[in-house]
Design a protein around this motif. Structure first.
Motif, PDB file in Angstrom:
ATOM      1  N   GLN A  39       5.843  -0.187 -11.964  1.00 25.89           N
ATOM      2  CA  GLN A  39       4.898  -0.819 -11.057  1.00 25.89           C
ATOM      3  C   GLN A  39       5.585  -1.935 -10.292  1.00 25.89           C
ATOM      4  O   GLN A  39       6.350  -2.712 -10.861  1.00 25.89           O
ATOM      5  CB  GLN A  39       3.711  -1.397 -11.854  1.00 25.89           C
ATOM      6  CG  GLN A  39       2.625  -2.031 -11.017  1.00 25.89           C
ATOM      7  CD  GLN A  39       1.781  -1.009 -10.280  1.00 25.89           C
ATOM      8  OE1 GLN A  39       1.468   0.035 -10.832  1.00 25.89           O
ATOM      9  NE2 GLN A  39       1.423  -1.295  -9.040  1.00 25.89           N
ATOM     10  N   VAL A  40       5.305  -2.014  -8.980  1.00 27.17           N
ATOM     11  CA  VAL A  40       5.766  -3.127  -8.159  1.00 27.17           C
ATOM     12  C   VAL A  40       4.534  -3.759  -7.508  1.00 27.17           C
ATOM     13  O   VAL A  40       3.396  -3.423  -7.841  1.00 27.17           O
ATOM     14  CB  VAL A  40       6.788  -2.658  -7.094  1.00 27.17           C
ATOM     15  CG1 VAL A  40       8.057  -2.159  -7.759  1.00 27.17           C
ATOM     16  CG2 VAL A  40       6.194  -1.581  -6.197  1.00 27.17           C
ATOM     17  N   LYS A  41       4.754  -4.661  -6.576  1.00 33.64           N
ATOM     18  CA  LYS A  41       3.653  -5.398  -5.958  1.00 33.64           C
ATOM     19  C   LYS A  41       2.675  -4.459  -5.255  1.00 33.64           C
ATOM     20  O   LYS A  41       3.060  -3.632  -4.443  1.00 33.64           O
ATOM     21  CB  LYS A  41       4.224  -6.413  -4.960  1.00 33.64           C
ATOM     22  CG  LYS A  41       3.164  -7.245  -4.242  1.00 33.64           C
ATOM     23  CD  LYS A  41       3.811  -8.304  -3.365  1.00 33.64           C
ATOM     24  CE  LYS A  41       4.638  -7.705  -2.264  1.00 33.64           C
ATOM     25  NZ  LYS A  41       5.181  -8.722  -1.338  1.00 33.64           N
ATOM     26  N   ALA A  42       1.387  -4.624  -5.564  1.00 37.90           N
ATOM     27  CA  ALA A  42       0.343  -3.804  -4.957  1.00 37.90           C
ATOM     28  C   ALA A  42      -0.360  -4.585  -3.849  1.00 37.90           C
ATOM     29  O   ALA A  42      -0.247  -5.808  -3.758  1.00 37.90           O
ATOM     30  CB  ALA A  42      -0.662  -3.361  -6.013  1.00 37.90           C
ATOM     31  N   LYS A  43      -1.107  -3.864  -3.010  1.00 35.70           N
ATOM     32  CA  LYS A  43      -1.912  -4.483  -1.957  1.00 35.70           C
ATOM     33  C   LYS A  43      -3.346  -4.601  -2.460  1.00 35.70           C
ATOM     34  O   LYS A  43      -4.038  -3.596  -2.647  1.00 35.70           O
ATOM     35  CB  LYS A  43      -1.858  -3.654  -0.678  1.00 35.70           C
ATOM     36  CG  LYS A  43      -0.482  -3.573  -0.039  1.00 35.70           C
ATOM     37  CD  LYS A  43      -0.485  -2.726   1.212  1.00 35.70           C
ATOM     38  CE  LYS A  43      -1.325  -3.338   2.308  1.00 35.70           C
ATOM     39  NZ  LYS A  43      -1.231  -2.582   3.580  1.00 35.70           N
ATOM     40  N   VAL A  44      -3.818  -5.840  -2.672  1.00 30.89           N
ATOM     41  CA  VAL A  44      -5.162  -6.063  -3.183  1.00 30.89           C
ATOM     42  C   VAL A  44      -6.190  -5.932  -2.063  1.00 30.89           C
ATOM     43  O   VAL A  44      -7.300  -5.469  -2.269  1.00 30.89           O
ATOM     44  CB  VAL A  44      -5.250  -7.443  -3.865  1.00 30.89           C
ATOM     45  CG1 VAL A  44      -6.636  -7.684  -4.433  1.00 30.89           C
ATOM     46  CG2 VAL A  44      -4.207  -7.545  -4.976  1.00 30.89           C
ATOM     47  N   TRP A  45      -5.839  -6.344  -0.854  1.00 30.65           N
ATOM     48  CA  TRP A  45      -6.715  -6.177   0.304  1.00 30.65           C
ATOM     49  C   TRP A  45      -5.888  -5.636   1.458  1.00 30.65           C
ATOM     50  O   TRP A  45      -4.659  -5.677   1.442  1.00 30.65           O
ATOM     51  CB  TRP A  45      -7.411  -7.491   0.675  1.00 30.65           C
ATOM     52  CG  TRP A  45      -6.488  -8.603   1.081  1.00 30.65           C
ATOM     53  CD1 TRP A  45      -6.005  -8.875   2.326  1.00 30.65           C
ATOM     54  CD2 TRP A  45      -5.918  -9.591   0.223  1.00 30.65           C
ATOM     55  NE1 TRP A  45      -5.184  -9.968   2.300  1.00 30.65           N
ATOM     56  CE2 TRP A  45      -5.114 -10.440   1.014  1.00 30.65           C
ATOM     57  CE3 TRP A  45      -6.024  -9.873  -1.144  1.00 30.65           C
ATOM     58  CZ2 TRP A  45      -4.416 -11.510   0.499  1.00 30.65           C
ATOM     59  CZ3 TRP A  45      -5.323 -10.947  -1.658  1.00 30.65           C
ATOM     60  CH2 TRP A  45      -4.538 -11.749  -0.839  1.00 30.65           C
ATOM     61  N   SER A  46      -6.587  -5.119   2.466  1.00 34.01           N
ATOM     62  CA  SER A  46      -5.914  -4.336   3.500  1.00 34.01           C
ATOM     63  C   SER A  46      -4.943  -5.152   4.335  1.00 34.01           C
ATOM     64  O   SER A  46      -3.950  -4.617   4.826  1.00 34.01           O
ATOM     65  CB  SER A  46      -6.954  -3.673   4.416  1.00 34.01           C
ATOM     66  OG  SER A  46      -7.770  -4.664   5.023  1.00 34.01           O
ATOM     67  N   ALA A  87       1.720   9.247   1.164  1.00 33.45           N
ATOM     68  CA  ALA A  87       2.681   8.473   1.961  1.00 33.45           C
ATOM     69  C   ALA A  87       3.426   7.521   1.035  1.00 33.45           C
ATOM     70  O   ALA A  87       2.810   6.701   0.340  1.00 33.45           O
ATOM     71  CB  ALA A  87       1.955   7.699   3.053  1.00 33.45           C
ATOM     72  N   VAL A  88       4.743   7.623   0.990  1.00 35.75           N
ATOM     73  CA  VAL A  88       5.553   6.841   0.061  1.00 35.75           C
ATOM     74  C   VAL A  88       6.728   6.218   0.802  1.00 35.75           C
ATOM     75  O   VAL A  88       7.014   6.545   1.960  1.00 35.75           O
ATOM     76  CB  VAL A  88       6.066   7.716  -1.111  1.00 35.75           C
ATOM     77  CG1 VAL A  88       4.920   8.187  -1.983  1.00 35.75           C
ATOM     78  CG2 VAL A  88       6.865   8.911  -0.578  1.00 35.75           C
ATOM     79  N   GLY A 189       1.363   0.243  -5.315  1.00 30.33           N
ATOM     80  CA  GLY A 189       2.611  -0.257  -5.878  1.00 30.33           C
ATOM     81  C   GLY A 189       3.144   0.603  -7.007  1.00 30.33           C
ATOM     82  O   GLY A 189       4.078   0.201  -7.713  1.00 30.33           O
ATOM     83  N   ARG A 190       2.594   1.779  -7.187  1.00 27.86           N
ATOM     84  CA  ARG A 190       3.000   2.664  -8.277  1.00 27.86           C
ATOM     85  C   ARG A 190       4.303   3.375  -7.928  1.00 27.86           C
ATOM     86  O   ARG A 190       4.475   3.895  -6.810  1.00 27.86           O
ATOM     87  CB  ARG A 190       1.908   3.701  -8.535  1.00 27.86           C
ATOM     88  CG  ARG A 190       2.188   4.652  -9.687  1.00 27.86           C
ATOM     89  CD  ARG A 190       2.083   3.969 -11.020  1.00 27.86           C
ATOM     90  NE  ARG A 190       2.224   4.913 -12.125  1.00 27.86           N
ATOM     91  CZ  ARG A 190       2.217   4.558 -13.399  1.00 27.86           C
ATOM     92  NH1 ARG A 190       2.042   3.282 -13.718  1.00 27.86           N
ATOM     93  NH2 ARG A 190       2.343   5.453 -14.355  1.00 27.86           N
ATOM     94  N   ILE A 191       5.232   3.404  -8.866  1.00 30.87           N
ATOM     95  CA  ILE A 191       6.485   4.135  -8.688  1.00 30.87           C
ATOM     96  C   ILE A 191       6.244   5.580  -9.104  1.00 30.87           C
ATOM     97  O   ILE A 191       5.981   5.870 -10.271  1.00 30.87           O
ATOM     98  CB  ILE A 191       7.620   3.502  -9.509  1.00 30.87           C
ATOM     99  CG1 ILE A 191       7.926   2.097  -8.972  1.00 30.87           C
ATOM    100  CG2 ILE A 191       8.866   4.373  -9.465  1.00 30.87           C
ATOM    101  CD1 ILE A 191       9.017   1.382  -9.725  1.00 30.87           C
TER     102      ILE A 191
END
Length: 317
Positions: A39-46, A87-88, A189-191
């Motif tokens: 796991q890396v940094k995720a987007k909590v809001w758009s 999309a990755v 943020g999922r690998i």
């Protein structure tokens, strides 16, 4: 003497004129971070910035016990199932990550004797090529070396001293076969894919204290490769594809609401200006009529004015 401490044998190894050990001037702690590879940094809001705009991410290496920077390579669509795609973004371990991960401080030759005497610490990667890391301090003083397979991306100051030059049958590595990479879904943020490769070697060097170490030339001999591969399942990719489609719908709705709000605000301002203009014209018209009425009431009527004129003529006669 605080800046010229003796070694374990009692010998003062710091020259009178310096340079002095770093503990005389204090020090700064080394920050350690990075993802464990899932796991890396995720987007909590758009509107939050995620890995879709970052030039690199940090992945923690359990062998080196330090983070490695993986640089962005490309964006592409990863097939989930049938016509569904995710999309990755793909990141690779390149020269930047290998260079920044080096522990190289107090590398000047004058500090080497102090470090051997135990007076100060010296970077463990000072005396090896860029792209390699010394595992001796964490391997019971066995001179193990870390690198990518076939010494990929290892750079030597003197090309004749490159580790591959002292080995027979080693090909020059090229292409993704020797590369470390991770594929990240930027919203969560999922690998979803990762391929970690490393080579462990042993360094043989000259040492007069051991007869065997006086009969060979300095060489770094590869011992083994290690591969660590992780791939998301089809169900996980489908879930991420649905997740992205939902986010795209939310983003479209959010943009539509913002656009509609902006248009409504502009329309309200336009109609407000029209109403204000109409009200101002009406007020001016009412004032004009009121002034005319006051002037008319202040002036004498026509019959009274004619009578006064006749009286003035009679008096004149």
């Amino acid at each position: 003497e605080g800046c010229r401490p003796p070694s374990k044998t009692g010998q003062v190894v710091v020259p009178q004129e310096g340079p002095f050990p770093p503990q005389c001037n204090g020090g700064t702690p080394q920050k350690v971070g990075g993802s464990r590879g899932l796991q890396v940094k995720a987007k909590v809001w758009s509107l939050q910035e995620g890995v879709d705009v970052d030039p690199y991410i940090e992945i923690f290496s359990e062998t080196l016990m330090r983070p490695l920077k993986y640089s962005v390579v490309e964006d592409f669509d990863l097939q989930a199932e049938n016509k569904d795609f995710v999309a990755v973004r793909r990141f690779e371990l390149r020269d930047l990550g290998l260079r920044d991960a080096r522990i190289a401080f107090n590398c000047e030759e004058v500090y080497q004797k102090m470090a051997e005497a135990g007076v100060l610490n010296r970077g463990s990667d000072c005396d090896i090529h860029q792209g390699m890391f010394d595992l001796t301090p964490v391997s019971n003083e066995i001179p193990y070396m870390w690198s990518l397979p076939h010494f990929y991306q290892v750079q030597a100051t003197d090309p004749t001293q490159h580790p591959r030059n002292n080995l027979i049958g080693f090909v020059t590595p090229t292409g993704p076969r020797y590369q470390n990479m991770v594929v990240v879904e930027p919203e969560s943020g999922r690998i979803v894919e990762s391929l970690m490769k490393e080579q462990i070697s042993v360094r043989l060097y000259h040492d007069e204290r051991n007869y065997f170490f006086t009969k060979h030339k300095p060489v770094i001999i590869p011992l083994y490769w290690k591969f660590d591969t992780k791939n998301a399942t089809t169900a996980e990719r489908l879930l991420l594809s649905f997740f992205q489609s939902e986010f795209r719908g939310l983003n479209a709705g959010f943009i539509a609401c913002i656009t509609l709000g902006a248009v409504s605000l502009m329309a309200a301002l336009f109609f407000g200006m029209l109403l204000y203009r109409e009200n101002a014209l009406q007020t001016i018209e009412e004032k004009r009529k009121r002034i005319q009425a006051e002037l008319a009431s202040a002036m004498p009527s026509g019959r009274d004015a004619e009578g006064e004129e006749q009286e003035m003529r009679a008096d004149f006669d």
